[in-house]
Design a protein around this motif. Sequence first.
Motif, short mmCIF file in Angstrom:
data_model
loop_
_atom_site.label_atom_id
_atom_site.label_comp_id
_atom_site.label_asym_id
_atom_site.label_seq_id
_atom_site.Cartn_x
_atom_site.Cartn_y
_atom_site.Cartn_z
N GLY A 27 3.22 -2.40 -5.44
CA GLY A 27 2.59 -3.55 -6.09
C GLY A 27 3.40 -4.11 -7.25
O GLY A 27 3.17 -5.23 -7.70
N ALA A 28 4.32 -3.32 -7.74
CA ALA A 28 5.14 -3.75 -8.88
C ALA A 28 6.50 -4.29 -8.45
O ALA A 28 7.38 -4.51 -9.27
N LYS A 29 6.67 -4.50 -7.14
CA LYS A 29 7.96 -5.02 -6.66
C LYS A 29 7.83 -6.52 -6.36
O LYS A 29 6.75 -7.01 -6.04
N GLN A 30 8.95 -7.19 -6.42
CA GLN A 30 8.97 -8.61 -6.05
C GLN A 30 8.53 -8.74 -4.59
O GLN A 30 8.91 -7.93 -3.75
N THR A 31 7.73 -9.76 -4.32
CA THR A 31 7.30 -10.02 -2.95
C THR A 31 8.46 -10.65 -2.18
O THR A 31 8.98 -11.67 -2.61
N PRO A 32 8.87 -10.07 -1.08
CA PRO A 32 10.01 -10.63 -0.34
C PRO A 32 9.61 -11.83 0.52
O PRO A 32 8.45 -12.02 0.84
N TYR A 33 10.62 -12.61 0.89
CA TYR A 33 10.40 -13.67 1.87
C TYR A 33 10.08 -13.01 3.21
O TYR A 33 10.55 -11.91 3.50
N PHE A 34 9.28 -13.68 4.04
CA PHE A 34 8.67 -13.00 5.18
C PHE A 34 8.89 -13.68 6.53
O PHE A 34 8.50 -13.13 7.56
N PHE B 133 10.62 -8.78 8.10
CA PHE B 133 9.19 -8.72 7.85
C PHE B 133 8.41 -8.59 9.15
O PHE B 133 7.36 -7.93 9.20
N ALA C 67 -0.71 -11.79 3.36
CA ALA C 67 -0.76 -11.08 2.08
C ALA C 67 0.43 -10.11 2.09
O ALA C 67 0.28 -8.91 2.31
N VAL C 68 1.62 -10.66 1.86
CA VAL C 68 2.87 -9.93 2.07
C VAL C 68 2.89 -8.57 1.37
O VAL C 68 3.21 -7.54 1.98
N THR C 69 2.53 -8.57 0.10
CA THR C 69 2.59 -7.32 -0.66
C THR C 69 1.64 -6.27 -0.07
O THR C 69 2.02 -5.11 0.08
N LEU D 197 3.08 -4.77 3.04
CA LEU D 197 4.09 -3.75 2.74
C LEU D 197 3.42 -2.46 2.30
O LEU D 197 3.86 -1.35 2.64
N GLN D 198 2.34 -2.60 1.56
CA GLN D 198 1.60 -1.42 1.13
C GLN D 198 0.91 -0.75 2.32
O GLN D 198 0.85 0.48 2.40
#
Lengths: 359, 359
Positions: free
Chosen positions: A24-31, A36, A238-240, A243-244
């Motif tokens: 949650g503390a990382k930059q959200t990447p392009y998807f 992705f 909801a990209v982040t 990833l989670q």
Amino acid sequence: MIYEDYAIFTPGPVKMSEEILAIGAKQTPYFRNDKFSEVTFNCEKGLLKMLNAPEGSKVIFLTASGTAGMESVVMNLLTKDDNALVVHGGGFGGRFVDICAMHEVPHTDFKVTDTNLSDIEALAPKEDYTSLIVNAHETSVGHLYDLDAMGAYAKKNDLLYIVDAISMLVTDPIDMSAQNIDAVIASSQKGLALPPGLTMVILAPRALEKVHDVKSLYFNFKDYLRNGERGQTPYTPAVTIMLQLEARLAQIEREGGVEQSITNAKEISEYFRQSIKSLPLKAYTPFMPNAMTTLTPTDGKSAMDIVNDLETGYKVMVCPNGGAEKDIIFRVSHMGDMDKAYTDVLIDALYDYYKVERA
Amino acid sequence: MIYEDYAIFTPGPVKMSEEILAIGAKQTPYFRNDKFSEVTFNCEKGLLKMLNAPEGSKVIFLTASGTAGMESVVMNLLTKDDNALVVHGGGFGGRFVDICAMHEVPHTDFKVTDTNLSDIEALAPKEDYTSLIVNAHETSVGHLYDLDAMGAYAKKNDLLYIVDAISMLVTDPIDMSAQNIDAVIASSQKGLALPPGLTMVILAPRALEKVHDVKSLYFNFKDYLRNGERGQTPYTPAVTIMLQLEARLAQIEREGGVEQSITNAKEISEYFRQSIKSLPLKAYTPFMPNAMTTLTPTDGKSAMDIVNDLETGYKVMVCPNGGAEKDIIFRVSHMGDMDKAYTDVLIDALYDYYKVERA
């Protein structure tokens, strides 16, 4: 931030692990790319495995909360030509009834109390249904239904079996193949222990066949399924949280699979229930899931007062109820990154609160 | 995690500040209480101020991506008795046309090219419209419309003026009061520089009067407005993103208000455009927002190849286009936590890529 140093026992959001929080503390990447898409495919594969979904099942990832999953499933799978038996044992069952009414799906508002429907064959109205809809765990009161019995009933009567598993996935057993389940709704902020905002709809082949055109862009399953072929969604996901989710599914596997997660939740819920036996609190229902314990004060205390006192006096968050149940019950979640030591924070708080010495 | 050490110049997700990222690593708190209501109220107050919304305006917080905001606004504010003039200058304008068609709202598909509609009075079809709908920044090509001119046109013709501000809020000026805007759609992952998953609809009193019953639970504005009175949402909100939004709005204020953010974005976009003047790239449109620069190769190179080469050779993410524009344009976002030093990463990469010495 609010409630930063509080212990969390609410049934969503639930306590997350450090590994998940770190993402949650990382930059959200392009998807919109293959990397992705791979994340999406990993999430799909992991969920299908966790649910033992039949070959050919697909997952739809909605950027939305659980109600959107419930509503979109009814919109995309049922029509005016259906007749749905909707189990209504609390607020979330009532929501499915409202959804069917809103979208003009013929249905029976099947009000139930004091049963987990293991005898659904005997209890169900004798109508010609096409679908059975249930919130596997009716979270508003902490009541778990018998998915096996309902699945057998659905199979026998050839019903499209739709299960909202939002607040029991990861803590309580569910098996799409063994239980003949055609559609499952899951959400990020319950047993999956992720931030809220991602809802997943898992469709078995029988459900996929029922997907039809709907009067909606955002909830158009056909569009999600088409995009899903290449690991994408029609609109920004909801990209982040995706990833989670990928990390969380790997974490569950690493720690022994979902069976082990269920065993842990069972152990912790039983530990909690056993530990508070000498306090003036009793189980609200005999059909409790591992996910949650619903308690009723037996000494005349207001449940809402207990919730408030735990919050202000002990920095412990349990979950109040509203309406008629406000003074009668409160809820304790065992979902998420729980262990006995963390559960002890609540148990000790309760003992101190009641001024009873813990044995 | 994917793309963890890449520089991000995509128009959503965009680069977030450390302060905002840190909140993403905190446990999500329980939200059905006064403390979270206060968060919601702070977010509402901050957004209304940022947009200079007229007295009595309200904000609806949707757990969803931007398209849900676009669709729900059309569903809740317009009916079969309306006639909407829908500006269609790219993919997102086309989406509004699709939404109107889906929900049977009479409309004109107002296809425009090579104009920012400062002359809308002359260009608009001479029909009796009730509403004007525009994506202030048509993100698919990087084209900014003249909100002032359109607002004057809307006022003169008594139109309900609906503006999708998703990819220009915080970087480009918008003023609901001065520009007669009745409804604004905003989203978390653009200029607000938060993770994707939260969409906000800001309704001025004239729009609030138009809110009617809809055939949807999840997008029922009446329900959101009712719950909003006490700082709550009908369904689980994107709690973490709401907390990040509260912090972000405070951050913007602390750093000089939205005017200063717009000034910064203008400065950075101009710095970028100026710095690459000696490269074989030209602006795709004369009506670029501060939010983004859209570039066309002038040496016959494929835009898609440039995007891929920047990713693999320099760990820099810019945004490709699909379809007919695949080889013709790529997009560079200036939204989010940007400064000249960060922008230099891309500028230097481009100079190195073209083997041109940067002056």
